[in-house]
Design a protein around this motif. Structure first.
Motif, PDB file in Angstrom:
ATOM      1  N   TRP A  59       0.846  -1.203   0.000  1.00 44.38           N
ATOM      2  CA  TRP A  59       0.000   0.000   0.000  1.00 44.38           C
ATOM      3  C   TRP A  59       0.877   1.248   0.000  1.00 44.38           C
ATOM      4  O   TRP A  59       0.740   2.140  -0.830  1.00 44.38           O
ATOM      5  N   LYS A  60       1.854   1.278   0.939  1.00 44.13           N
ATOM      6  CA  LYS A  60       2.732   2.438   1.042  1.00 44.13           C
ATOM      7  C   LYS A  60       3.628   2.542  -0.190  1.00 44.13           C
ATOM      8  O   LYS A  60       3.814   3.613  -0.755  1.00 44.13           O
ATOM      9  N   SER A  77      18.967  16.405  -2.173  1.00 41.11           N
ATOM     10  CA  SER A  77      17.980  17.476  -2.049  1.00 41.11           C
ATOM     11  C   SER A  77      17.070  17.139  -0.891  1.00 41.11           C
ATOM     12  O   SER A  77      16.692  15.977  -0.689  1.00 41.11           O
ATOM     13  N   MET A  78      16.707  18.146  -0.114  1.00 41.33           N
ATOM     14  CA  MET A  78      15.778  17.914   0.980  1.00 41.33           C
ATOM     15  C   MET A  78      14.356  17.795   0.450  1.00 41.33           C
ATOM     16  O   MET A  78      13.470  17.285   1.119  1.00 41.33           O
ATOM     17  N   ASN A 281      18.857   5.412   5.080  1.00 31.87           N
ATOM     18  CA  ASN A 281      19.228   6.823   5.011  1.00 31.87           C
ATOM     19  C   ASN A 281      18.025   7.721   4.786  1.00 31.87           C
ATOM     20  O   ASN A 281      17.998   8.852   5.256  1.00 31.87           O
ATOM     21  N   ASN A 282      17.039   7.247   4.053  1.00 32.28           N
ATOM     22  CA  ASN A 282      15.898   8.098   3.742  1.00 32.28           C
ATOM     23  C   ASN A 282      14.773   7.989   4.756  1.00 32.28           C
ATOM     24  O   ASN A 282      13.856   8.788   4.739  1.00 32.28           O
ATOM     25  N   PRO A 291      10.643   9.802   3.690  1.00 34.46           N
ATOM     26  CA  PRO A 291       9.966   8.525   3.938  1.00 34.46           C
ATOM     27  C   PRO A 291       9.265   7.962   2.705  1.00 34.46           C
ATOM     28  O   PRO A 291       9.171   6.747   2.564  1.00 34.46           O
ATOM     29  N   ASP A 292       8.798   8.820   1.814  1.00 34.34           N
ATOM     30  CA  ASP A 292       8.115   8.302   0.619  1.00 34.34           C
ATOM     31  C   ASP A 292       9.054   7.411  -0.174  1.00 34.34           C
ATOM     32  O   ASP A 292       8.711   6.298  -0.587  1.00 34.34           O
TER      33      ASP A 292
END
Ligand SMILES: Nc1ncnc2c1ncn2[C@@H]1O[C@H](COP(=O)(O)OP(=O)(O)OP(=O)(O)O)[C@@H](O)[C@H]1O
Ligand SMILES: [Mg+2]
Lengths: 324, 314
Positions: A59-60, A77-78, A281-282, A291-292
């Motif tokens: 789902w995610k 990039s942030m 790391n993300n 998180p995406d």
């Protein structure tokens, strides 16, 4: 004929004239019933947990996954819309797996053949067996630190980047891949030995009886017979390599992008990352705070590992020679 | 034909340390018995007289010629003596059946003939084994084994194609790798002699382990024949097979005996009676008696043989 079936557990005897049916747990004590219910419940809940993991990640993951993430490199990039995809980690995972398995399979098969077909002197064989167990039981972070120690030695300089002062960096695909091979090695050895042990003795003797020596019997009969066992071990090992994070963080540099060194084998001597280090790391736990992307990459990683498990099941059923 | 097994006799009196014999009684009027009666001219080359066989599976007369013999052969596993001072000849042109109760040393004797028994570290051999007037110890063991082939109780084709199984023993013999085209006539010939060619001629590349048990066993015969052995050792080759496959294998064995010396271990006395020209009875490691099948089954000299084969023959 009157056959009475009694279960092993002590319990109230069935009344005379009435037959006890095994499928009715008439003879079971309270303790046994509670135990059975608990075992049953544990099994069901594990299925639920597994399903929740897969469904949640799907789902995610599918929510954030775009095809171009698989084909574009990560950028610093942030802003999540500008931080690129995870092509490099994906390739890194595959490359590291290939290196690890390419080392683990020949070494592991060799050790397994030696243990099952020669195994002499017996003391040395037992020593090798305990060595394999130690490696299997060592946490991968320990292997990683050990690997760093080894690959930072001066004479190991060819395997990674050497700084201007002569300090050896010790981090590269080769360094990480070698330690990954140690993770896969016990699995390869285990399933190869199992496959070799399941070949009946008379099959070996049939080859000797045709005038073949042990070496050509191993090469022409035993290894082909053990092929599916070797493949199973290799695939299990690949699953473990794909999933390991510690070695990547310590020994691969976990750089955002794959950074080859110069020279013909520059890619192998360079640093990079894998899906595991990318997810770390993300994730909110790491610094990336994207998180995406982490969910999308984690989903891809999960799919790779599930696919490997599926392949293990396929191999196990096929190609396994059966002698009666 | 009917086989009856009489219950194992319990040891009474002095027989206490000797395990009881299982007695098999054959109830039939048509058990084929071979009598070693003479026919045809003597063989000038070997100075021996060929035997013509009485009604057997094919009844073809064959020339008898010694291939192998043991002289005072004993084999012990550690302290346990499994074969005691056995001297016996193995001749081409005939089928020699080794019979005897379980554990009497038949397999051990058979495995010593191609030195396979040396794979058991505890096994020690004394006495001589001679193949064509040469001590087998003087041969390179791989050379000996290509001249003395063996078939096992369980069919054990290798996990490769039918063709590759039969060609297995031929490959890697010389320094040059033989081509498939060179191997093909030998493979076809071996399959024909093993009576399998008609069934597999169209699928030589199929995996051997997909064949039926009886076909697998015949493939194993073909695999042994391909290296053209002089002696073929068979250790209960039919005990894992159905009666029809057993019949086909028996026919094959009888056909082969004119070219290859055959030694077969069997628990099936009727099988021994059907296919053997000579029978040797072993008991607790001793070779109690050996002779023409008709004599061993019909008029055994020794009481223990009599007891084992029973009175039911003839
Ligand atoms: N590898 C071994 N180590 C120790 N003893 C053995 C070994 N193989 C056979 N023996 C012993 O040697 C004796 C003869 O065994 P062998 O297998 O030759 O008998 P057999 O006549 O072939 O029996 P069967 O009819 O059951 O196959 C037996 O008492 C057995 O226990
Ligand atoms: Mg035996």
């Amino acid at each position: 004929m009157n056959i009475e079936v009694r279960t092993a557990a002590p319990g109230p005897r069935p009344k005379p004239g009435r037959r006890a049916r095994p499928e009715h747990h008439t003879g079971w004590s309270i303790g046994d019933r509670v135990g059975l219910a608990a075992a049953w419940a544990a099994g069901i809940s594990l299925c639920v947990v597994a399903a929740v993991i897969v469904l949640f990640m799907a789902w995610k993951g599918l929510q954030f996954l775009h095809l171009d993430m698989l084909t574009s490199s990560p950028e610093a990039s942030m802003d999540q819309s500008k931080s690129g995809g995870f092509l490099d980690p994906l390739v890194g995972t595959l490359l590291l797996t290939v290196i690890g398995i390419a080392i683990a399979v020949p070494v592991g098969v060799g050790i397994a053949v030696w243990l099952t077909e020669y195994g002499k002197p017996a003391g040395l064989a037992r020593l090798v067996e305990s060595g394999v167990e130690v490696v299997a039981g060592t946490p991968s972070i320990v292997l990683a630190i050990f690997g760093l120690l080894v690959f930072q030695q001066g004479f190991m300089g060819i395997f990674s980047f050497t700084a201007a002062g002569g300090a050896v960096f010790g981090r590269s695909f080769i360094a990480a891949g070698s330690m990954m091979a140690l993770i896969a090695l016990p699995l390869v050895i285990g399933s190869t030995r199992e496959a070799l042990n399941s070949i009946p003795r008379h099959v070996r003797e049939a080859s000797y009886a045709l005038g073949k020596d042990r070496a050509s019997t191993i090469r022409r009969v035993l290894l082909p017979s053990a092929r599916s066992g070797i493949a199973t071990g290799a695939t299990l090992g690949m699953g473990r390599i794909c999933g390991d994070t510690a070695i990547v963080v310590v020994l691969l540099g976990a750089s955002m992008q794959t950074t080859p060194e110069s020279g013909p084998l520059g890619l192998l001597r360079g640093t990079g990352s894998t899906l595991t280090s990318y997810v770390y790391n993300n994730s909110p736990a790491g610094e990336g705070n994207a998180p995406d992307k982490a969910y999308a990459a984690a989903f891809v990683l999960l799919m790779i590992v599930l696919l490997l498990n599926f392949v293990v099941g396929l191999i196990g059923k096929r190609n396994k020679p059966q002698w009666n | 034909m009917e086989l009856k097994e009489e219950g194992a006799r319990t040891g009474d009196g002095p027989a206490a340390e000797v395990p009881p014999l299982r007695r098999i009684v054959v109830e039939s009027e048509t058990v084929p018995i071979r009598v070693g009666d003479y026919a045809g001219p003597p063989d000038p080359e070997y100075g021996k007289e060929p035997w013509q066989l009485a009604a057997g599976l094919d009844g073809e007369p064959t020339w008898i010629e010694e291939r192998m013999r043991t002289e005072g052969l004993s084999i012990a596993y550690g302290d346990k003596r499994a074969v005691k001072d056995v001297s016996i000849e193995v001749n081409s042109g005939e089928v020699l059946a080794l019979i005897g109760p379980s554990g009497c040393g038949k397999t051990t004797l058979l495995r010593s003939l191609n030195r396979l028994v040396e794979l058991t570290p505890a096994a020690k051999r004394t006495g001589r084994i001679i193949l064509d007037d040469q001590d087998v110890d003087s041969f390179d063991v791989t050379h000996l084994r290509s001249r003395v082939g063996m078939l096992f109780q369980q069919p054990n084709p290798f996990p490769m194609s039918i063709f590759d199984n039969v060609a297995y023993g031929l490959r890697e013999r010389g320094s040059k790798k033989p081509r498939r085209r060179q191997l093909e006539p030998i493979v076809v010939d071996a399959l024909e002699r093993a009576g399998l060619w008609d069934e597999v001629s169209s699928n030589l590349n199929h995996p051997a382990l997909a064949l039926s048990g009886g076909q697998q066993q015949r493939l194993c015969i073909a695999r042994s024949l391909a290296v053209s052995p002089e002696v073929l050792l068979l250790d209960e080759p039919c005990s894992a097979l159905d009666p029809i496959s057993t019949g086909i294998i028996e026919e094959t064995i009888v056909e082969l005996r004119s070219e290859v010396a055959i030694v077969i271990v069997t628990h099936n006395l009727q099988q021994a009676a059907r296919i053997a020209d000579r029978v040797a009875f072993m008991y607790l490691g001793d070779m109690v008696e050996s002779g023409p099948a008709g004599q061993v089954f019909g008029a055994p000299r020794e009481a223990r043989t009599q007891e084992y084969v029973g009175g039911g023959f003839g």
